[in-house]
Write a protein that holds these residues in place. Sequence first.
Motif, PDB file in Angstrom:
ATOM      1  N   SER A  38       0.922  -1.097  -0.171  1.00 37.47           N
ATOM      2  CA  SER A  38      -0.023  -0.100   0.032  1.00 37.47           C
ATOM      3  C   SER A  38       0.916   1.452   0.058  1.00 37.47           C
ATOM      4  O   SER A  38       0.541   2.259  -0.748  1.00 37.47           O
ATOM      5  N   ARG A  51       0.308  -5.431  -5.719  1.00 41.56           N
ATOM      6  CA  ARG A  51      -0.738  -5.993  -5.263  1.00 41.56           C
ATOM      7  C   ARG A  51      -0.897  -5.915  -3.785  1.00 41.56           C
ATOM      8  O   ARG A  51       0.111  -6.259  -2.850  1.00 41.56           O
ATOM      9  N   LYS A 146      -5.739   4.766  11.703  1.00 41.58           N
ATOM     10  CA  LYS A 146      -6.568   4.016  12.712  1.00 41.58           C
ATOM     11  C   LYS A 146      -6.443   4.302  14.238  1.00 41.58           C
ATOM     12  O   LYS A 146      -7.274   3.924  14.799  1.00 41.58           O
ATOM     13  N   PHE A 174       2.558   7.343   9.091  1.00 45.05           N
ATOM     14  CA  PHE A 174       2.235   7.375   7.640  1.00 45.05           C
ATOM     15  C   PHE A 174       0.654   6.673   7.561  1.00 45.05           C
ATOM     16  O   PHE A 174       0.503   5.517   8.138  1.00 45.05           O
ATOM     17  N   GLU A 177      -4.200   5.653   3.552  1.00 47.72           N
ATOM     18  CA  GLU A 177      -5.679   6.202   3.265  1.00 47.72           C
ATOM     19  C   GLU A 177      -5.576   7.726   3.158  1.00 47.72           C
ATOM     20  O   GLU A 177      -6.110   8.159   2.125  1.00 47.72           O
TER      21      GLU A 177
HETATM   22  N1  LIG Z   1      -6.657   2.030   7.281  1.00 50.65           N
HETATM   23  C1  LIG Z   1      -5.737   1.583   6.315  1.00 50.65           C
HETATM   24  N2  LIG Z   1      -5.356   0.439   5.912  1.00 50.65           N
HETATM   25  C2  LIG Z   1      -4.294   0.057   5.388  1.00 50.65           C
HETATM   26  C3  LIG Z   1      -3.158   1.038   5.323  1.00 50.65           C
HETATM   27  N3  LIG Z   1      -2.119   0.457   4.761  1.00 50.65           N
HETATM   28  C4  LIG Z   1      -2.690  -0.711   4.334  1.00 50.65           C
HETATM   29  N4  LIG Z   1      -4.012  -1.013   4.675  1.00 50.65           N
HETATM   30  C5  LIG Z   1      -4.582  -2.232   4.678  1.00 50.65           C
HETATM   31  O1  LIG Z   1      -3.878  -3.270   5.407  1.00 50.65           O
HETATM   32  C6  LIG Z   1      -3.936  -4.491   4.365  1.00 50.65           C
HETATM   33  C7  LIG Z   1      -2.599  -4.766   3.884  1.00 50.65           C
HETATM   34  O2  LIG Z   1      -2.076  -4.072   3.168  1.00 50.65           O
HETATM   35  P1  LIG Z   1      -0.853  -4.380   2.157  1.00 50.65           P
HETATM   36  O3  LIG Z   1      -0.369  -3.323   1.564  1.00 50.65           O
HETATM   37  O4  LIG Z   1      -1.316  -5.484   1.355  1.00 50.65           O
HETATM   38  O5  LIG Z   1       0.133  -5.024   3.179  1.00 50.65           O
HETATM   39  P2  LIG Z   1       1.695  -5.927   2.799  1.00 50.65           P
HETATM   40  O6  LIG Z   1       2.508  -5.554   4.109  1.00 50.65           O
HETATM   41  O7  LIG Z   1       2.110  -5.526   1.489  1.00 50.65           O
HETATM   42  O8  LIG Z   1       1.103  -7.488   3.105  1.00 50.65           O
HETATM   43  P3  LIG Z   1       1.872  -8.709   2.537  1.00 50.65           P
HETATM   44  O9  LIG Z   1       2.129  -8.480   0.896  1.00 50.65           O
HETATM   45  O10 LIG Z   1       1.135  -9.700   2.875  1.00 50.65           O
HETATM   46  O11 LIG Z   1       3.295  -8.522   3.147  1.00 50.65           O
HETATM   47  C8  LIG Z   1      -4.764  -3.860   2.934  1.00 50.65           C
HETATM   48  O12 LIG Z   1      -6.184  -4.553   3.142  1.00 50.65           O
HETATM   49  C9  LIG Z   1      -4.754  -2.401   3.119  1.00 50.65           C
HETATM   50  O13 LIG Z   1      -5.864  -1.837   2.400  1.00 50.65           O
HETATM   51  C10 LIG Z   1      -3.469   2.254   5.931  1.00 50.65           C
HETATM   52  O14 LIG Z   1      -2.508   3.182   6.067  1.00 50.65           O
HETATM   53  N5  LIG Z   1      -4.720   2.555   6.567  1.00 50.65           N
END
Ligand SMILES: Nc1nc2c(ncn2[C@@H]2O[C@H](COP(=O)(O)OP(=O)(O)OP(=O)(O)O)[C@@H](O)[C@H]2O)c(=O)[nH]1
Length: 194
Positions: A38, A51, A146, A174, A177
């Motif tokens: 994200s 992804r 959050k 950070f 959203e």
């Molecule tokens: N509310 C909120 N949700 C977030 C934020 N960043 C990520 N998410 C949510 O957290 C979940 C995981 O986010 P990812 O970016 O896929 O996490 P990752 O660290 O890449 O996860 P892996 O690839 O499994 O290691 C998703 O449902 C996102 O939408 C944020 O800043 N705020």
Amino acid sequence: MVIKSLSLETVCGITSKLPENTKPEFAFAGKSNVGKSSLINALMNRKSFARTSSQPGKTQTINFYNINDVLYFVDLPGYGYAKVSQEIKAKWGKMIERYLNQSKQLKQVFLLIDIRHDPSENDRNMYEWVVYNGYTPIIIATKLDKIKRSQIKKQVKAIKTGLGIGNETRVIPFSAETKQGLEDIWNVIEELAE
Ligand SMILES: Nc1nc2c(ncn2[C@@H]2O[C@H](COP(=O)(O)OP(=O)(O)OP(=O)(O)O)[C@@H](O)[C@H]2O)c(=O)[nH]1
Ligand SMILES: [Mg+2]
């Protein structure tokens, strides 16, 4: 930085040879689901180029995103995903270790920690690993949206205490959203990419 071109240039699995890139690399490490992909999407100004998933364990490879032919974002596999066998976990660990150890272009490691939670054993190990390899990580405290504003200071302090870091290590809150903190992160990258 205006994003003019981007591509997922290299995807490395457990046994892949790591690329010998000639442009600066910026790596994103952290627990599964913490928000690495994200953050990378936010930096690239794209919704879902990297992804993301509500299911942890989505990124199981090291992904190299070529940005403007100027630098790379490196999405590291998330650790601490319970449903993965010990054997696979160990292999991912080795893969991350190999990357930290071998990359000649790695300029900065961003270690992501959920702002709501105290760092875990895995987070501490990752922090130590990065430091052991000669890097000073910048901590990104993710999912800032959050928590209440009034809790930010306390949570940042808990992260610092939990990792055992002093004031020399930056912590940037950070939110993917609201994009709060995004500019600070870009500033770090642009400064080091020169
Ligand atoms: N509310 C909120 N949700 C977030 C934020 N960043 C990520 N998410 C949510 O957290 C979940 C995981 O986010 P990812 O970016 O896929 O996490 P990752 O660290 O890449 O996860 P892996 O690839 O499994 O290691 C998703 O449902 C996102 O939408 C944020 O800043 N705020
Ligand atoms: Mg991911």
